[in-house]
Design a protein around this motif. Structure first.
Motif, PDB file in Angstrom:
ATOM      1  N   LEU A 440     -71.857   7.642 -29.740  1.00 38.60           N
ATOM      2  CA  LEU A 440     -70.994   7.432 -28.580  1.00 38.60           C
ATOM      3  C   LEU A 440     -71.783   6.891 -27.384  1.00 38.60           C
ATOM      4  N   ASP A 441     -72.992   6.414 -27.632  1.00 37.64           N
ATOM      5  CA  ASP A 441     -73.856   5.798 -26.618  1.00 37.64           C
ATOM      6  C   ASP A 441     -74.514   6.798 -25.680  1.00 37.64           C
ATOM      7  N   PHE A 442     -74.546   8.084 -26.035  1.00 29.63           N
ATOM      8  CA  PHE A 442     -75.365   9.032 -25.292  1.00 29.63           C
ATOM      9  C   PHE A 442     -76.822   8.816 -25.718  1.00 29.63           C
ATOM     10  N   THR A 443     -77.726   8.910 -24.761  1.00 27.35           N
ATOM     11  CA  THR A 443     -79.145   8.750 -25.066  1.00 27.35           C
ATOM     12  C   THR A 443     -79.876  10.055 -24.794  1.00 27.35           C
ATOM     13  N   PHE A 444     -81.082  10.160 -25.349  1.00 29.83           N
ATOM     14  CA  PHE A 444     -81.818  11.418 -25.267  1.00 29.83           C
ATOM     15  C   PHE A 444     -83.241  11.196 -24.777  1.00 29.83           C
ATOM     16  N   ASP A 445     -83.700  12.151 -23.998  1.00 29.50           N
ATOM     17  CA  ASP A 445     -85.098  12.246 -23.599  1.00 29.50           C
ATOM     18  C   ASP A 445     -85.534  13.657 -23.946  1.00 29.50           C
ATOM     19  N   GLY A 446     -86.000  13.821 -25.164  1.00 32.52           N
ATOM     20  CA  GLY A 446     -86.267  15.162 -25.660  1.00 32.52           C
ATOM     21  C   GLY A 446     -84.960  15.886 -25.894  1.00 32.52           C
ATOM     22  N   GLU A 447     -84.783  17.011 -25.204  1.00 33.04           N
ATOM     23  CA  GLU A 447     -83.548  17.785 -25.323  1.00 33.04           C
ATOM     24  C   GLU A 447     -82.597  17.535 -24.145  1.00 33.04           C
ATOM     25  N   ILE A 448     -82.881  16.516 -23.366  1.00 34.79           N
ATOM     26  CA  ILE A 448     -82.030  16.160 -22.238  1.00 34.79           C
ATOM     27  C   ILE A 448     -81.106  15.023 -22.657  1.00 34.79           C
ATOM     28  N   VAL A 449     -79.809  15.216 -22.440  1.00 38.31           N
ATOM     29  CA  VAL A 449     -78.796  14.215 -22.784  1.00 38.31           C
ATOM     30  C   VAL A 449     -78.498  13.387 -21.542  1.00 38.31           C
ATOM     31  N   HIS A 450     -78.623  12.065 -21.668  1.00 42.65           N
ATOM     32  CA  HIS A 450     -78.269  11.162 -20.580  1.00 42.65           C
ATOM     33  C   HIS A 450     -76.858  10.629 -20.841  1.00 42.65           C
ATOM     34  N   VAL A 451     -75.964  10.941 -19.932  1.00 43.85           N
ATOM     35  CA  VAL A 451     -74.554  10.561 -20.091  1.00 43.85           C
ATOM     36  C   VAL A 451     -74.386   9.099 -19.707  1.00 43.85           C
ATOM     37  N   PRO A 452     -73.727   8.290 -20.556  1.00 45.17           N
ATOM     38  CA  PRO A 452     -73.506   6.883 -20.188  1.00 45.17           C
ATOM     39  C   PRO A 452     -72.618   6.767 -18.962  1.00 45.17           C
ATOM     40  N   SER A 453     -72.807   5.707 -18.203  1.00 39.31           N
ATOM     41  CA  SER A 453     -72.110   5.558 -16.919  1.00 39.31           C
ATOM     42  C   SER A 453     -70.601   5.486 -17.076  1.00 39.31           C
ATOM     43  N   PHE A 454     -70.135   5.040 -18.243  1.00 48.80           N
ATOM     44  CA  PHE A 454     -68.680   4.900 -18.428  1.00 48.80           C
ATOM     45  C   PHE A 454     -68.005   6.212 -18.821  1.00 48.80           C
ATOM     46  N   ARG A 455     -68.775   7.303 -18.988  1.00 43.47           N
ATOM     47  CA  ARG A 455     -68.191   8.586 -19.360  1.00 43.47           C
ATOM     48  C   ARG A 455     -68.207   9.531 -18.166  1.00 43.47           C
ATOM     49  N   SER A 456     -67.339   9.255 -17.210  1.00 45.87           N
ATOM     50  CA  SER A 456     -67.248  10.086 -16.008  1.00 45.87           C
ATOM     51  C   SER A 456     -66.647  11.456 -16.282  1.00 45.87           C
ATOM     52  N   ASP A 457     -66.159  11.681 -17.502  1.00 47.90           N
ATOM     53  CA  ASP A 457     -65.523  12.956 -17.820  1.00 47.90           C
ATOM     54  C   ASP A 457     -66.506  13.977 -18.393  1.00 47.90           C
ATOM     55  N   VAL A 458     -67.752  13.596 -18.605  1.00 46.09           N
ATOM     56  CA  VAL A 458     -68.735  14.514 -19.197  1.00 46.09           C
ATOM     57  C   VAL A 458     -69.680  15.002 -18.105  1.00 46.09           C
TER      58      VAL A 458
END
Length: 792
Positions: A440-458
């Protein structure tokens, strides 16, 4: 949102049926409303070539055509169209064919000549000249497409497409685009997503030399991106673009307008194009409209703008209502040579208020008001310029103006697999969760989830859990029993009491009613409420349906009287009614009302009198196990008969009133017969309710009964006498029963005789006469000392 399956295939290689696709998408959270086969109504219609044409022997307006449809022999078809000639390629409906609207074509004779089909017009195929600008509306559709004789007409016209309609929730504006739904489709079927990065060659020049953009109100416009095109050529769009727009429910217009609509559908980013020559001073200013602003929109309507509405303006005037519609003063025409593409991000609340205030909801405003991705403005305008070059619609000026007026936040969350598994009832590993989220285009930095800019609901771990759950599959989550006290069900004590009282009222013959909380201010006068009574201070409705429903009630009596009056007008001889009604009282320290529930009883006819309604109330109080209840006469209630009204109390708390409604109130409601009622505070009933009944064994020893008659002042209520008798007993009194009240000879004037039957019993032995007499003497002594009541 309508999604073309053919357009979707550009991004995701899917080879599943509409049903399988719809089921999977619905299970993963993208609800499908329905699917449509665009060519389902067109059957057995092919491309034909007219070989010869000659006039009909028996008609001066019909023609006989020999048409090649790819069969062994040409077909003879009679037509009345005047625009066909030999060599034309036309749609041919063969014998047994079907057309939109339930039309069926069969072979037959026309003026004696056999006709084996029909040549079709645009309208007969369910199309318009917007779909094929080169066609004519009132004649046969002469095909200019790349086609072959005998080819299925649906393939030629782009009607071999299937459209899926989605219901997109407000929290997912990213899915109001083909790319957004393609991303969801790829993740749902675990397939790769093929995205295209726009490439613009440019034709020289520098946009900075021609245009400047300034954002004055950054709170309403986060980002404004612009590019320019010169040497614009206004013409129809190519067939593939018209086809995709039409299948998505958008009417093709011309290449420039179609490009903005195409990008809006593909990227979900609304765009607008201005005629550069109409932008005074070569400057675009994003600002509030200000005072006394008026403006004519593209639909030709003059709009009066409110000061807080956001507009796109030049140095002298507005040229567009931001996020809603452009202006007639900057409309693109056939003479337009240079245009400005606008791709901006506006405040959703502001756009919604503007659209509603102007009464003009548009596709653009519908998207903006849900909150769009500010990072999408640049790719969208690049895609528009790429399409300009692809369609040969003009030359793109080099350079981009991209003004960012406010910081664009980014969001990151820790991935907490154990917490998510506990919430979902699953047992997924961290790697499994990462795989689902990465699709779903979420990215990761270790155990940190970076929310994509188009997902304002997360914004919360529970949002991540929802993403994991829907992509993993709700149907795959095992069914488990609920655990913990938080899952215990059942009714609250108040709900149980309400249910119990309702059952009792219905058992006593009462019918439940439900009335509106909105009443008329005149109801206070009808129930004879004092002009200075605090309950006249009622909460007023801002947008009432009328004067009769303009305030929230503070008393329940008017509502009950209205229903009783209606029953009497319907010639119902008797009625017993009850209601749990809410009254609303203003609070000084809050804008919210103080809501209190009242139990209201009302009755008339069928032998109803004061003692009957009082008995009903006593039954209710007994069911609530309320002890030490007293009924004291009250002659000061203007809504009740001064001689037939009692104030009910227990434990030092007032429970309510019972009595006959004042006859003058009955007259105000058009009632001539006696009406009886009671109003009880439900919260007071709950507070005074006794404990759950406990088992008590039957008495082992016999009781002793003593009857006493005492003479007292006529104004002393029986309830006061009973309360004094209870206190005077030395612990042996078990029951008090009133059996006589007498006035007259030989009782002195101003006095009355009240007779009681007293039941005495000891729990540990049989009473002797002396013990019983001693208890009676104690009672009589207290009656005499406190109330002046003496044994008769």
């Amino acid at each position: 949102m309508k999604l073309s399956r053919k357009w979707l295939s550009e991004f995701v290689d899917l080879s599943v049926s509409d049903k399988e696709y719809s089921d999977r998408m619905t299970l993963t959270g993208s609800k499908v409303e329905g699917t449509e086969d665009l060519g389902a109504e067109i059957q057995n219609v092919v491309v034909g070539k007219i070989l010869t044409i000659q006039r009909h022997e028996n008609s001066d307006h019909l023609f006989v055509c020999s048409v090649d449809v790819g069969q062994t022999e040409p077909l003879t078809i009679v037509t009345g169209a005047q625009n066909v000639s030999a060599g034309d390629m036309v749609p041919v409906a063969l014998h047994g064919s079907s057309l939109p609207g339930g039309i069926h074509i069969k072979q037959g004779k026309l003026r004696g000549v056999e006709s084996n089909g029909m040549l079709c017009s645009l309208k007969e195929l369910g199309l318009t000249v917007n779909d094929f600008p080169y066609a004519v509306e009132d004649g046969i559709f002469l095909l200019q497409e790349d086609c072959t004789v005998g080819q299925d007409i649906r393939t030629v016209l782009g009607l071999d497409d299937h459209v899926v309609e989605f219901e997109i929730t407000n929290n997912r504006p990213d899915c109001l685009s083909v790319i957004g739904l393609a991303r969801e489709s790829a993740a749902s079927f675990h397939l790769p997503l093929n995205l295209h990065t726009p490439e613009v060659k440019g034709a020289g020049g520098n946009i900075s030399d021609l245009l400047d953009v300034e954002i004055l109100d950054g709170d309403l416009c986060t980002r404004y991106t612009a590019r320019m095109v010169k040497n614009v050529k206004i013409q129809p769009s190519p067939k593939w673009m018209r086809e995709r727009l039409r299948n998505s429910g958008v009417r093709p217009i011309n290449n420039i307008v179609d490009i903005t609509n195409y990008v809006m559908l593909e990227y979900g980013q609304p765009m607008h194009a201005f005629d550069y020559s109409c932008v005074s001073g070569g400057k675009i200013i994003v600002r509030r409209a200000g005072e006394n602003a008026s403006f004519q929109t593209l639909d030709g309507t003059e709009r009066n703008l409110k000061p807080d509405m956001l507009v796109i303006a030049d140095e002298t005037r507005p040229v567009g209502v931001a996020g809603v519609m452009g202006g007639a003063n900057s409309e693109i025409t056939d003479q337009t040579d240079m245009i400005v593409f606008e791709s901006a991000n506006f405040n959703g609340v502001s756009i919604r208020k503007t659209a509603i205030g102007l009464g003009m909801r548009t596709d653009a405003s519908g998207r903006f008001e849900k909150g769009l991705d500010p990072m999408n403005t640049l790719p969208a305008v690049q895609r528009a310029c790429e399409l300009v070059e692809l369609l040969g619609a003009g030359d793109v000026v080099d350079g981009i103006i991209d003004v960012i007026a406010a910081d664009i936040p980014t969001y990151s969350l820790p991935l907490e697999p154990d917490k998510i598994n506990r919430l979902l009832g699953t047992d997924l590993s961290a790697d499994e969760m990462k795989t689902l989220l990465q699709e779903l285009d979420f990215t990761f930095d270790g155990e940190i989830v970076h929310v994509p800019s188009f997902r304002s609901d997360v914004r919360h771990y529970s949002d991540l859990a929802e993403e994991v759950a829907r992509m993993y599959g709700y149907n795959r989550i095992p069914t488990t029993l609920m655990r913990g006290e938080t899952t215990l069900g059942g009714r609250s004590p108040a709900q149980q009491a309400r249910r119990q009282i309702g059952d009792l009222c219905r058992g006593m013959g009462f019918s439940e009613i439900i009335t509106y909380s909105f009443v008329s201010p005149s109801c206070f006068d009808k129930i004879r409420m004092r002009p200075d009574h605090p309950l006249r201070n009622a909460i007023t409705i801002l947008n009432p349906l009328g004067e009769d429903t303009s305030i929230l009630r503070t008393r329940v009596l008017p509502s009950m009287m209205e229903v009783i009056a209606r029953n009497i007008s319907y010639r119902n001889a008797s009625a017993k009614l009850y209601e749990f009604a809410t009254v609303y009282k203003p609070q000084e320290d809050s804008q919210l009302a103080n809501e209190q529930v009242r139990l209201s009883l009302g009755a008339y006819g069928d032998g109803m009198d004061f003692f009957s309604i009082k008995g009903n109330v006593e039954a209710i109080l007994k069911s609530m196990r309320i002890e030490n209840v007293s009924f004291l006469a009250d002659t000061n209630m203007p809504s009740y008969h001064p001689g037939r009204c009692a104030r009910i109390s227990a434990g030092g708390m007032q429970l309510g009133l019972v009595g006959q409604i004042h006859p003058l109130i009955g007259q105000n409601y058009g009632i001539s017969q006696p009406v009886y009622g009671a109003q009880l505070s439900f919260s007071a009933l709950l507070e005074q309710a006794g404990p759950e009944p406990q088992y008590v064994p039957l008495p082992r020893f016999p009781s002793v009964t003593r009857d006493i008659a005492v003479v007292c002042d006529a104004g002393i209520p029986v309830a006061v006498l009973e309360e004094c008798i209870a206190r005077g007993s030395q612990g042996l009194l078990k029951d008090i029963t009133l059996f006589d009240v007498y006035t007259g000879t030989p009782i002195p004037t101003g006095k009355k005789s009240v007779a009681f039957s007293l039941t005495l019993r000891a729990d540990d032995k049989t009473l002797t006469d002396g013990e019983a007499d001693a208890d009676i003497q104690s009672i009589l002594s207290l009656l005499k000392s406190e109330l002046g009541a003496v044994l008769r």
